[in-house]
Design an enzyme around this catalytic site. Structure first.
Site, PDB file in Angstrom:
ATOM      1  N   ILE A 156       3.419  -4.162   8.973  1.00  0.00           N
ATOM      2  CA  ILE A 156       3.239  -4.109   7.651  1.00  0.00           C
ATOM      3  C   ILE A 156       1.871  -3.315   7.113  1.00  0.00           C
ATOM      4  CG2 ILE A 156       4.858  -6.230   7.213  1.00  0.00           C
ATOM      5  CD1 ILE A 156       2.024  -7.849   6.574  1.00  0.00           C
ATOM      6  N   CYS A 180      12.135  -8.820  14.659  1.00  0.00           N
ATOM      7  CA  CYS A 180      11.087  -8.227  14.905  1.00  0.00           C
ATOM      8  C   CYS A 180       9.834  -9.641  15.365  1.00  0.00           C
ATOM      9  CB  CYS A 180      10.279  -7.747  13.613  1.00  0.00           C
ATOM     10  SG  CYS A 180      10.818  -8.678  12.001  1.00  0.00           S
TER      11      CYS A 180
END
EC number: 3.1.3.95
Lengths: 736, 646
Positions: free
Chosen positions: B357, B418
């Site tokens: 991110i 993930c």
């Protein structure tokens, strides 16, 4: 993609529509013949052939191939498959490569060599890779053939496609001599080869100049058309003074009365002042004796040179001549930068920008414009044609556009023969894709203002290909003089007039009616429909400016504080980078900005002035032309054809409903006014089976297997490897 | 005022030329980015010019007077949505528009938006920013020609940064800045989010759009291998998962709890989508807590085996780990990790190599620099390349294509995870589902997809967006949802007739991701939303959208029923979403609407169809023609439009 009409009695014309479905091909194709040559055109002669040759099917991951015969004729290189055409799509049978190929690579022991004339080794080549000018790539494996045959075909192809030749040898002449003469001349396109055509054009635009007939026998200049138009006040004495150099040639008149002229430049002024005085008189004449002010644009000062354009395109096209998946994904990594570095998109932008500047002078300032360039037949043609398309809706129709190409390019003596290098001359100076550049610019306008154009992008793509099909006289000559004298000399019966070579505008030579329908844009807003839109629907407010409604685009009043103060501010603060926040008024972009904004505020009118968007993202890549042959980038079931299809479907539905109403006898006159063009579009209904490359390439075996990037990992991590791969390719290029 | 002063870059002393010098000096000290230098210069430039031109020129005043006499409703009145109240107003504030130059007007702050209107221009100039879109506020002050001038930059999450200049002395100006910093970050100032005050009533209830049982039923669930379990109804097994989960029928509760303790944040593998024919499934979860010592969990291994067995078509299970392999190894060292292929039988593990991110946040930040406020035409393409934004889009699409292809072509079930299974996992599963299932490509279906894969499965919207929170530097923030919507837009571009919704729908979703007007994207999990009673106290975005669906419908839509769509994950076919990222630039105005032409035609068809039907009815024919009039003229909803109007 395209095959030329079959010879003589055979009327079936394979065309790009044949890729729609295999079923359709079945019905169109005759039973497979055993003779190993394609349907030859009139005048076409087979030079040599070889079999069996393995043609690699590029669209197959497994690198399988098809066996067949490879032929070289005086018109094309052709591959005829051994297999029956029934099980595969038309891409193998009758695949023809026009002799205008770009390069030919030969693979010796896994190493590539680019072949230019006379560089052949005696070694036995294992593989031949052909890059075509329309960006197709073919790979032929020669190892299954007898060594002698392989060498023969290979030498034949290299000799006929890549060696310099004389104009007489161009296929168009033997074609024109042998073909049946019943084909008529293209109907509606104005050819600008008669005095009447020019008179009509001047009348249409209400121009006020005089037609020169003194060049009928090309006594005035061989670089000028037979007829042309100049300002009325040019004297006969001046007309002959410098062989037509420096003469302001009329292109188009604006409704306000001001006009666009083009001229070639004169030699460096001598000291006696003769040239200066001549030039002054010319400028005076162009200004219509001070009725209008005159602005002179020297294009050679502000636009890239012809050689720059050639170099940029040479780099640019390399990114599309892709023959394997690995290269494809490697070049995908820095795609945007790579394309940008070629400078091609920037050249397009500059040309459009220049055209906008000229348009502004005509439209806003109502000044006459004289564009100049050394010969006056390269960038002058680009700019003047673009200006006319932006200003005059007539040129946005199909026939109007063809007339424009005739007027500015063909009659206007653009040196097609040299620029397109039809004769494979080794001269590095003259070839340059100027006409393609023009088509690129038009494509940008078409994609930005689709409803304003009657023709489609497919039409432009096909036109760009046709430049290299040596059957038409349109793009074959350097000047009107050369056209006339050559056609006269080649004529078999001189008493019956010059040789009758078809013009490219006679599309039936290349395509059947069904295929020609793809040239029309179903989204075109007809004049009638447009009126209705304007009347009934207010201009749709545009959706993106949440906080910047149309009011925001209004320029500040002239005395507004930033406009006036910026100069002093700059001096005071040495603010240079403020321009990132506020375009300073003296930048060239800011000059045209006001013009743009004024245009933006006007109601939407597809039949009025059109301006291109030029900011970074607005200038795009002509995907259809450049990506159509690359199997990796074909979107199955997607692409613009999906939209076109839906539109066509709707049109048909509306027509059917109308018919129904008609039958019941309640057709309302009010509805009649918005009648749509009866245009039965022949697109396949099932857009799912079409790919984004439609109507050009056939899709990957109709399976829905996705393309998965093979080098995702490498692309991000292993830049070293990437760099080394790039080095390899440059090595190949350096062998030229 | 503490927070404000800390954000003030300098208090400038001295007068005249000196001030300029000190501006440069202190800014270079406080702020490393050059844009602040520019900003300062701009501010000075703006104020100087306003001094040079003196007080307002008389013509402006007269025009304003004229306007005053004519109008019934004042032009500068702030349009309010139901429940919105004005908090502060300041006059003579200058908006420094990067596109059209500075303009002076009135600035109003309400509890929902910032509204600037200037009557200097005709028609009036309006700037409207949702407070929710504000990421941070910065003020600077400079002194020039003896006057204290202040500048305010409003850095927004939606790719713009409007800048204002105002005089320091005036009380109303100081007040408005204070109000703004309070209202823009309600949670940091113990105020409620505006969604809880919004009082609009819509004819449609958007909270009814997603019913998990109905959605699973549509997919053919439960069936003999899969069951809809209520084990998490109190959010005890996993507090970031929804109450209803689809798990293998044969799994017992204690086994499940053991699996939960072996998965990060207890996010066990649960079914997202099942293929209607092959029974191949897409299963999502978080990373296994393998750790450096290669811990094993028999129950987890058996659990995956059960998932594989539920699909008779394939004897393999593919695990797609969205992370980069190297990062997964790092995670393993920190007690996370990935499935060991030698412990899990017939399992194949693939890394999709998608960065985390933080990388995405940085990429979008760079992108903003490229597109706002102005564009460098010459270097546009390489500048876009340098942000890597499209490269990451490509990676995501390529990953999703692999997922979809595995299910469709190999007929094999697969697991996607993930680290925590709420970011990249949500991106991948929802994109793959969009490719595989045409239902999700309808207007309603897409809402269901978002409600299911993103909202109910605990994508941390509150943390990623930072609703109402002033801590703009929080590293939890990341534009993953924006990235996903961008991928959807890319697919829409490649398949222009495969989606029922249009670009405006996607832009509206992104605008209200930030706006805090609707409750849809608030909070991090279903549990939290239930606690805050979001459904009863706020309005759903879908209420608004579904009240006027024609605005959000793609006229080119053709139902590609049961058709798998594979977008091309090649940069040659990806493009920057100019209509969203560069929409503030008036020069990036979209091209003339082609849609208009088609809408005309649709309308014509509908009219003709009506006529034909009427005639047929008159003739009392028994046959009736199917009337699929796509142009339904529904009453347009009153009130101010909440999306940019078409």
């Amino acid at each position: 993609m395209l095959s030329l009409g079959g010879g003589g009695a055979k009327s079936s014309k394979p065309s790009f529509v044949s890729y729609i479905t295999p079923e359709e091909i079945k019905s169109e194709k005759e039973p497979p013949k055993k003779e190993r040559h394609p349907n030859l055109l009139p005048g076409e002669v087979v030079f040599c052939s070889a079999d069996p040759i393995l043609k690699h099917t590029q669209d197959d991951v497994s690198q399988r191939g098809i066996f067949g015969t490879l032929l070289c004729t005086n018109f094309r290189v052709s591959f005829v498959s051994d297999e029956t055409p029934l099980e595969e799509t038309g891409s193998n049978l009758g695949d023809l490569i026009s002799l205008q190929m770009l390069f030919c690579f030969v693979v010796y022991d896994e190493k590539r060599k680019m072949i230019t004339g006379g560089m052949l080794k005696n070694k036995y080549p294992s593989k031949m890779i052909i890059h075509c000018k329309d960006l197709r790539v073919f790979q032929f494996c020669l190892t299954f053939t007898k060594e002698e045959d392989a060498r023969k075909i290979f030498h034949g192809i290299a000799h006929h496609c890549l060696e310099p030749k004389s104009l007489k040898c161009v296929f168009a002449f033997s074609y024109a001599v042998s073909r049946s003469p019943e084909m008529q001349r293209s109907q509606r396109t104005v050819m600008f080869d008669s005095k009447e055509d020019w008179a009509q054009e001047m009348k249409r635009t209400k121009g006020n100049c005089r037609i020169v007939t003194e060049n009928e026998g090309f006594k005035l200049s061989t670089r000028l058309p037979k007829y042309f138009i100049i300002p009325s006040s040019v004297t006969d004495e001046d007309l002959f003074k410098f062989q037509g150099k420096g003469l302001p040639i009329w292109c188009w008149s604006h409704h306000s009365g001001c006009a666009l002229f083009k001229a070639s430049t004169l030699p460096v002024p001598q000291e006696d002042g003769v040239i200066q005085r001549y030039m002054e008189r010319m400028l005076d004449a162009a200004a219509q004796t001070h009725l209008y002010s005159l602005k002179i644009e020297d294009l050679s000062e502000t636009l890239p040179t012809v050689q720059d354009i050639q170099q940029s395109y040479a780099k640019f096209k390399q990114f599309f001549l892709i023959d394997n998946s690995t290269d494809f994904w490697v070049s995908d990594v820095k795609w945007f930068s790579s394309v940008e570095n070629t400078g091609w998109m920037d050249i397009i932008r500059k040309c459009l920008q220049k055209a906008v500047e000229v348009v502004e002078c005509l439209e806003k300032e109502n000044t006459n414009i004289l564009i100049m360039e050394e010969e006056g037949t390269d960038l002058c043609c680009v700019i003047s044609s673009l200006v006319q398309i932006m200003l005059d809706p007539h040129y946005r129709t199909l026939t109007g556009f063809q007339g424009l190409v005739q007027k500015e390019w063909v009659a206007g003596c653009h040196a097609f023969l040299d620029r397109c290098n039809h004769l494979c001359q080794k001269d590095k100076e003259s070839p340059s894709p100027i006409f393609l550049l023009f088509l690129e610019c038009v494509w940008q306008l078409v994609q930005q203002h689709s409803p304003a154009f009657q023709f489609s992008e497919t039409y432009l793509t096909v036109l760009s290909d046709s430049v290299h099909v040596p059957v038409f006289s349109t793009f074959l000559f350097n000047s009107a003089y050369q056209r006339e004298s050559t056609l006269k000399a080649e004529s078999q019966h001189p008493q019956r007039g010059p040789l009758n070579c078809p013009a490219v505008w006679d599309w039936s030579v290349q395509f059947d009616c069904k295929a020609q329908e793809l040239f029309l844009n179903p989204l075109y807003a007809d004049k009638l429909k447009q009126d209705k839109v304007l009347r009934k629907v207010p201009r749709p407010k545009h959706q993106r400016q949440l906080s910047l409604p149309s009011s925001a685009f209004k320029t500040p009043p002239k005395k507004g504080f930033f406009k006036d103060e910026t100069e002093s501010l700059k001096k005071m603060l040495r603010v240079k980078r403020i321009s990132r926040w506020m375009a300073s008024p003296d930048s060239p972009a800011a000059n045209t900005r006001e013009f743009y904004e004024a245009w933006q505020r006007r109601p939407l009118d597809h039949h009025g002035l059109l301006l291109p968007w030029l900011d970074g993202p607005a200038v795009r890549l002509w995907m259809q032309r450049y990506l159509r042959w690359i199997p990796e980038v074909q979107i199955l079931g997607g692409g613009p054809v999906a939209v076109t299809n839906k539109m066509a479907e709707l049109l048909v539905q509306v027509q059917e409903l109308r018919k129904k109403l008609d039958l019941k006898g309640c057709w309302q006159p009010e509805a009649e006014r918005v009648q749509l063009q009866p245009r039965p579009l022949a697109l396949a209904r099932n857009s799912l089976r079409l790919s984004s490359a439609f109507p050009f390439a056939s899709s990957r075996n109709w399976t829905f297997k996705p393309v998965i990037p093979t080098s995702l990992l490498q692309s991000l991590m292993l830049t070293d490897k990437l760099a080394s791969q790039e080095d390899e390719t440059t090595e190949v290029i350096s062998l030229v | 005022t503490r927070s404000e002063s800390s954000r003030t870059y300098m208090g400038c002393g001295g007068t005249g030329d000196e001030s300029c010098k000190s501006v440069f000096f202190s800014l270079s000290y406080f702020s490393p980015t050059s844009s602040h230098v520019e900003w300062c210069k701009q501010l000075i430039a703006a104020t100087i010019s306003s001094q040079i031109s003196g007080c307002a020129p008389p013509e402006v005043i007269t025009r304003e007077c004229k306007v005053n006499q004519q109008r019934v409703i004042p032009l500068d009145e702030v349009p309010l949505v139901p429940g919105e109240t004005i908090k502060s107003t300041a006059k003579d504030v200058m908006y420094i528009c990067p596109f059209t130059g500075a303009v002076t007007g009135t600035l109003t702050v309400t509890d929902y938006k910032l509204f600037f209107v200037s009557l200097e221009r005709e028609p009036p100039f309006i700037l409207d920013v949702n407070l929710g879109a504000i990421s941070r506020l910065e003020t600077i002050s400079v002194q020039s020609h003896g006057e204290n001038q202040r500048g305010m930059e409003i850095v927004c999450k939606d790719m713009r940064s409007p800048r204002f200049a105002y005089k320091k002395e005036e009380q109303s100006n100081l007040e408005i800045v204070e109000t703004l910093s309070k209202q823009a970050f309600p949670l940091s100032n113990e105020l409620p989010l505006f969604a809880f005050q919004y009082k609009e009533e819509y004819p449609v209830d958007g909270w009814k759009v997603y019913d998990p049982v109905a959605e699973y039923k549509r997919q053919g669930l439960p069936n003999e291998s899969w069951t809809i379990s209520k084990i998490n109804s109190n959010y005890e097994v996993c507090d970031t998962y929804p109450a209803l989960l689809v798990i293998p029928t044969s799994i017992k509760e204690d086994e499940l709890r053991r699996v939960a303790s072996f998965r990060a944040k207890h996010r066990i593998p649960v079914l997202s989508w099942i293929h209607p024919e092959t029974q191949a499934t897409i299963v999502r979860c978080s990373q296994p807590l393998v750790g450096p010592s290669d811990r094993r969990c028999k129950e987890d291994e058996r659990y995956l085996q059960t998932i594989m067995d539920a699909n008779a078509q394939s004897h393999k299970l593919t695990i797609f780990d969205a992370r980069q392999g190297s990062v997964a190894d790092t995670n393993k060292a920190k007690d996370g990790g990935y499935e060991n292929e030698s412990f899990y039988h017939h399992v194949e593990l693939n890394f999709l190599e998608i960065p985390n991110i933080h990388v995405m946040r940085e990429s979008l930040r760079k992108l903003k620099e490229v597109v706002y406020p102005t564009i460098d035409e010459l270097r546009w393409h390489s500048a876009i390349d340098a942000t890597h934004w499209l490269e990451y889009i490509r990676l995501l699409l390529a990953g999703a294509v692999r997922v979809a292809d595995k299910v469709e072509s190999s007929k094999s079930s697969l697991v996607v995870h993930c680290s925590d299974g709420w970011d990249r996992t949500a991106q991948l599963t929802s994109l793959a589902m969009l490719m595989l299932d045409s239902y999700y490509r309808t207007l309603r279906g897409f809402q269901v997809l978002l409600e299911k894969e993103w909202i109910s499965f605990g994508h941390k919207f509150a943390s990623r967006v930072g609703h109402g929170d002033e801590n703009h530097a929080n590293s939890e923030r990341s534009p993953l949802f924006v990235q996903f919507i961008d991928c959807v837009w890319q697919m829409m571009r490649q398949f222009p007739s495969a989606f029922e919704f249009n670009e405006l729908f996607l832009i509206t979703i992104l605008d209200h991701l930030y706006s805090c007007l609707f409750g849809t994207f608030l909070y991090n999990s279903e549990q939290e939303r239930n606690e805050k009673e979001v459904q009863s106290k706020t309005v759903s975005l879908w209420s608004y959208v579904n009240s006027q669906p024609e605005d959000f419908t793609n006229p080119f839509y053709v139902d590609y029923e049961n058709q798998v769509l594979y977008p091309l994950a090649s940069l040659r076919h990806l493009e920057l979403w100019v209509g969203y990222y560069v929409r503030w630039n008036p020069r990036m105005r979209p091209q003339m609407p082609v849609h208009q032409n088609l809408k005309e035609l649709l309308f014509l068809r509908a009219e003709l169809q009506k006529k034909v039907e009427e005639l047929q009815r008159e003739a009392s024919s028994s046959r009736s023609i199917s009337s699929s009039s796509e142009h339904a003229s529904s009453p347009s909803h009153g009130g101010t439009p909440l999306h940019s109007t078409v």
